[in-house]
Design a protein around this motif. Structure first.
Motif, PDB file in Angstrom:
ATOM      1  N   VAL A  76       0.829  -1.206   0.000  1.00 44.98           N
ATOM      2  CA  VAL A  76       0.000   0.000   0.000  1.00 44.98           C
ATOM      3  C   VAL A  76       0.863   1.257   0.000  1.00 44.98           C
ATOM      4  N   GLY A  77       1.927   1.250   0.817  1.00 45.96           N
ATOM      5  CA  GLY A  77       2.830   2.410   0.837  1.00 45.96           C
ATOM      6  C   GLY A  77       3.477   2.636  -0.513  1.00 45.96           C
ATOM      7  N   GLY A  78       3.989   1.547  -1.120  1.00 44.93           N
ATOM      8  CA  GLY A  78       4.590   1.666  -2.442  1.00 44.93           C
ATOM      9  C   GLY A  78       3.584   2.052  -3.502  1.00 44.93           C
ATOM     10  N   SER A  79       2.368   1.509  -3.407  1.00 48.98           N
ATOM     11  CA  SER A  79       1.320   1.821  -4.385  1.00 48.98           C
ATOM     12  C   SER A  79       0.938   3.293  -4.343  1.00 48.98           C
ATOM     13  N   SER A  80       0.844   3.831  -3.121  1.00 46.46           N
ATOM     14  CA  SER A  80       0.487   5.246  -2.975  1.00 46.46           C
ATOM     15  C   SER A  80       1.518   6.145  -3.658  1.00 46.46           C
ATOM     16  N   VAL A  81       2.794   5.846  -3.412  1.00 48.86           N
ATOM     17  CA  VAL A  81       3.858   6.648  -4.031  1.00 48.86           C
ATOM     18  C   VAL A  81       3.822   6.486  -5.549  1.00 48.86           C
ATOM     19  N   ILE A  82       3.700   5.249  -6.021  1.00 50.70           N
ATOM     20  CA  ILE A  82       3.725   4.987  -7.462  1.00 50.70           C
ATOM     21  C   ILE A  82       2.557   5.669  -8.170  1.00 50.70           C
ATOM     22  N   SER A  83       1.335   5.538  -7.634  1.00 55.30           N
ATOM     23  CA  SER A  83       0.182   6.125  -8.318  1.00 55.30           C
ATOM     24  C   SER A  83       0.260   7.646  -8.334  1.00 55.30           C
ATOM     25  N   ARG A  84       0.759   8.250  -7.236  1.00 61.09           N
ATOM     26  CA  ARG A  84       0.901   9.714  -7.212  1.00 61.09           C
ATOM     27  C   ARG A  84       1.993  10.180  -8.165  1.00 61.09           C
ATOM     28  N   SER A  88       1.590  12.666 -11.390  1.00 59.05           N
ATOM     29  CA  SER A  88       2.353  13.908 -11.566  1.00 59.05           C
ATOM     30  C   SER A  88       3.376  13.818 -12.688  1.00 59.05           C
ATOM     31  N   GLY A  89       3.515  12.634 -13.294  1.00 58.98           N
ATOM     32  CA  GLY A  89       4.432  12.478 -14.427  1.00 58.98           C
ATOM     33  C   GLY A  89       5.854  12.101 -14.056  1.00 58.98           C
ATOM     34  N   ASP A  90       6.127  11.811 -12.781  1.00 59.99           N
ATOM     35  CA  ASP A  90       7.480  11.472 -12.348  1.00 59.99           C
ATOM     36  C   ASP A  90       7.680   9.954 -12.421  1.00 59.99           C
ATOM     37  N   VAL A  91       7.909   9.444 -13.604  1.00 56.92           N
ATOM     38  CA  VAL A  91       8.035   8.005 -13.824  1.00 56.92           C
ATOM     39  C   VAL A  91       9.313   7.463 -13.182  1.00 56.92           C
ATOM     40  N   LYS A  92      10.385   8.252 -13.165  1.00 54.70           N
ATOM     41  CA  LYS A  92      11.650   7.780 -12.582  1.00 54.70           C
ATOM     42  C   LYS A  92      11.504   7.453 -11.105  1.00 54.70           C
ATOM     43  N   LYS A  93      10.798   8.310 -10.361  1.00 52.49           N
ATOM     44  CA  LYS A  93      10.605   8.022  -8.943  1.00 52.49           C
ATOM     45  C   LYS A  93       9.686   6.817  -8.764  1.00 52.49           C
ATOM     46  N   ALA A  94       8.721   6.670  -9.645  1.00 55.10           N
ATOM     47  CA  ALA A  94       7.837   5.501  -9.578  1.00 55.10           C
ATOM     48  C   ALA A  94       8.649   4.221  -9.760  1.00 55.10           C
ATOM     49  N   GLU A  95       9.626   4.238 -10.681  1.00 50.50           N
ATOM     50  CA  GLU A  95      10.451   3.058 -10.924  1.00 50.50           C
ATOM     51  C   GLU A  95      11.429   2.811  -9.776  1.00 50.50           C
ATOM     52  N   ARG A  96      11.948   3.878  -9.177  1.00 48.16           N
ATOM     53  CA  ARG A  96      12.803   3.711  -7.994  1.00 48.16           C
ATOM     54  C   ARG A  96      12.005   3.106  -6.848  1.00 48.16           C
ATOM     55  N   THR A  97      10.755   3.539  -6.727  1.00 47.26           N
ATOM     56  CA  THR A  97       9.885   3.001  -5.684  1.00 47.26           C
ATOM     57  C   THR A  97       9.654   1.509  -5.888  1.00 47.26           C
ATOM     58  N   LEU A 238      13.015   7.140   0.619  1.00 46.85           N
ATOM     59  CA  LEU A 238      11.904   6.511  -0.083  1.00 46.85           C
ATOM     60  C   LEU A 238      11.292   5.388   0.758  1.00 46.85           C
ATOM     61  N   ILE A 239      12.163   4.580   1.389  1.00 44.80           N
ATOM     62  CA  ILE A 239      11.670   3.516   2.270  1.00 44.80           C
ATOM     63  C   ILE A 239      10.906   4.107   3.449  1.00 44.80           C
ATOM     64  N   ARG A 240      11.389   5.238   3.934  1.00 41.56           N
ATOM     65  CA  ARG A 240      10.687   5.913   5.041  1.00 41.56           C
ATOM     66  C   ARG A 240       9.293   6.343   4.595  1.00 41.56           C
ATOM     67  N   GLU A 241       9.183   6.913   3.388  1.00 46.34           N
ATOM     68  CA  GLU A 241       7.891   7.352   2.867  1.00 46.34           C
ATOM     69  C   GLU A 241       6.944   6.160   2.690  1.00 46.34           C
ATOM     70  N   ILE A 242       7.467   5.071   2.125  1.00 41.30           N
ATOM     71  CA  ILE A 242       6.661   3.854   1.947  1.00 41.30           C
ATOM     72  C   ILE A 242       6.169   3.351   3.304  1.00 41.30           C
ATOM     73  N   THR A 243       7.061   3.351   4.284  1.00 39.93           N
ATOM     74  CA  THR A 243       6.728   2.842   5.617  1.00 39.93           C
ATOM     75  C   THR A 243       5.663   3.694   6.291  1.00 39.93           C
ATOM     76  N   LEU A 244       5.839   5.011   6.239  1.00 39.65           N
ATOM     77  CA  LEU A 244       4.891   5.898   6.915  1.00 39.65           C
ATOM     78  C   LEU A 244       3.492   5.796   6.310  1.00 39.65           C
ATOM     79  N   ILE A 245       3.418   5.752   4.985  1.00 36.39           N
ATOM     80  CA  ILE A 245       2.107   5.685   4.331  1.00 36.39           C
ATOM     81  C   ILE A 245       1.468   4.315   4.517  1.00 36.39           C
ATOM     82  N   GLY A 246       2.269   3.273   4.416  1.00 37.75           N
ATOM     83  CA  GLY A 246       1.729   1.923   4.544  1.00 37.75           C
ATOM     84  C   GLY A 246       1.566   1.457   5.975  1.00 37.75           C
ATOM     85  N   PHE A 247       2.049   2.261   6.925  1.00 31.09           N
ATOM     86  CA  PHE A 247       2.015   1.834   8.323  1.00 31.09           C
ATOM     87  C   PHE A 247       0.586   1.622   8.812  1.00 31.09           C
TER      88      PHE A 247
END
Length: 453
Positions: A76-84, A88-97, A238-247
């Protein structure tokens, strides 16, 4: 690559939500059904020992819930980052995620398997195992723990695929693995006489095949995101963002495990193995109601995340309104179905009249507030999708931890075993009121943002 997800911001909400949610609902219902079939085969294969077998599986089930909690939290945390990022058009960050989600899942899965495998007896006793059902619980749990990687990667990848708007792939995976699980149950438990161990092995093998199918989806380039080895290097922000959102989702799943821990121990005091077995069946039947609601939230998540990232706040609110209506209707349908025919459902799992009679009265009480469950689920999904970790955490925590567990401990002192069952509708009602308050505030905020744009 972003073109594959642009329909999330242009398609009509009514069509879009059903388009994304229907495959998730079908897949999750199949998953719920094969969990039911597991319990069905255990009950039928063990005959006179069906109560102990079902109770043993119920005691071991919190381990699966913990695996699911970890993987759904990451997913869920990764999905939230990827879909956002896609919005917004930032495909590189989506792929890093995407790459970091793979790395994060691998590390946590290995830690989980080692930690619990080395302490399986202690853990099962903590989960409410009795002297009689412990052998069945351990037989099931050991095999499930050996399949940790298959479970965690399967659930994570399902979430990621849905975040791209490709819910049919996730559905195909869940349906295929669900049907395979049922087929393997019959072969291993009856053909090879493996009993409870066969049920666990069937589940692990089906999950493994499903995970390999989803890995093939990414490796062969069918995803709009490129899976590059350079993206596997951990990015701690990025892992911190995934963790906080998916927590919030992790807590919701982990709280299910904690709730089952408390519940099994309370049931052991007030009803013994029979009551543990009753909830072992009732909990699986409840999933038939809960899974369609979760399916709607899965379809909703990429819509909310994408349109929030694109600042289409009117579409955010429209999808929110529609999802709340649909989940309420699912809750009403579940209430009617399980309240009218509870005895019929229980008789499928055991011929023991005690478990049928006890289960009938328990299920009718447990399901009383099921039409309100969607408020809490959709509220949690809303805040996860827009990247607001604190309210999503509060909503995911409130039903199980803040309300249900204290009530499960308190009410039996006054109402005996009936008090345990009463705790469920009361906690659903309290969680619904809190969710309604927070969701309404966010809804009005989006209205104001839209009018000022």
């Amino acid at each position: 690559m972003n073109e594959k997800s642009e329909f999330l911001g242009t398609e009509k909400i009514n069509k879009l939500l059903w388009q994304l949610a229907t495959p998730a609902i079908i897949g999750l219902l199949v998953q719920a059904f094969y969990n039911l079939v597991d319990t069905f085969f255990v009950g039928r294969a063990l005959g006179d020992q069906s109560v102990l077998g079902i109770a043993g599986v119920a005691v071991a089930f919190p381990l699966q819930m913990l695996m699911m909690a970890i993987s759904i939290g990451i997913g869920v945390g990764g999905s939230s980052v990827i879909s956002r990022m896609l919005g917004s058009g930032d495909v590189k960050k989506a792929e890093r995620t995407l790459g970091n989600v793979f790395t994060y899942t691998l590390i946590l899965s290995i830690i989980f398997e080692i930690l619990f495998f080395l302490n399986v007896d202690m853990v099962l006793n903590l989960f409410g195992a009795t002297v009689d059902n412990l052998p069945y619980a351990k037989e099931y749990a050991v095999v499930i723990l050996q399949g940790t990687l298959a479970f965690t990667f399967g659930f994570v990848l399902n979430n990621l695929v849905r975040a791209e708007g490709n819910s049919k792939v996730a559905m195909n995976n869940m349906v295929f693995s669900g049907v395979l699980n049922i087929f393997l149950d019959a072969i291993l438990m009856f053909g090879f006489g493996m009993g409870v161990k066969g049920a666990a092995l069937a589940t692990v093998l089906a999950q493994l095949i499903g995970t390999l199918y989803l890995l093939h989806y990414y490796v062969t380039g069918k995803s709009p995101l490129r899976l590059a080895f350079s993206a596997f290097a951990p990015k701690f922000d990025l892992i911190r963002e995934i963790t906080l959102i998916g927590f919030g989702s992790f807590v919701m799943g982990a709280s299910n495990s904690l709730m089952l821990l408390v519940l099994n121990n309370v049931l052991e005091i007030y009803g013994g193995d029979l009551s543990i077995a009753v909830f072992g069946v009732a909990g699986k039947l409840m999933m038939l109601v809960f899974m369609p609601i979760i399916g709607v939230s899965h379809g909703l998540q990429p819509i909310l995340g994408y349109n929030y990232g694109a600042e289409n706040y009117d579409r955010v609110n429209e999808s929110l309104r529609l999802s709340l209506k649909i989940t309420t209707l699912f809750g009403v349908a579940g209430l009617i179905l399980l309240s009218v025919f509870p005895g019929t459902f229980f008789s499928l799992f055991s011929t023991d009249t005690e478990i049928i009679n006890s289960g009938t009265s328990a299920l009718r009480i447990i399901m009383l507030a099921s039409p309100l469950i969607g408020l809490n689920v959709i509220g949690t999904t809303l805040f996860q999708s827009v990247g607001k970790a604190k309210p999503s955490f509060v909503l995911s925590l409130c039903r199980q931890i803040l309300f249900l567990i204290p009530l499960v401990i308190l009410l039996p002192h006054y109402f005996d075993l009936t008090g345990v069952w009463m705790a469920f509708p009361i906690s659903d009602l309290m969680a619904a009121f809190l969710s309604m308050f927070l969701v309404w505030k966010e809804y009005r905020y989006f209205q104001n943002k839209n009018s000022s744009a």
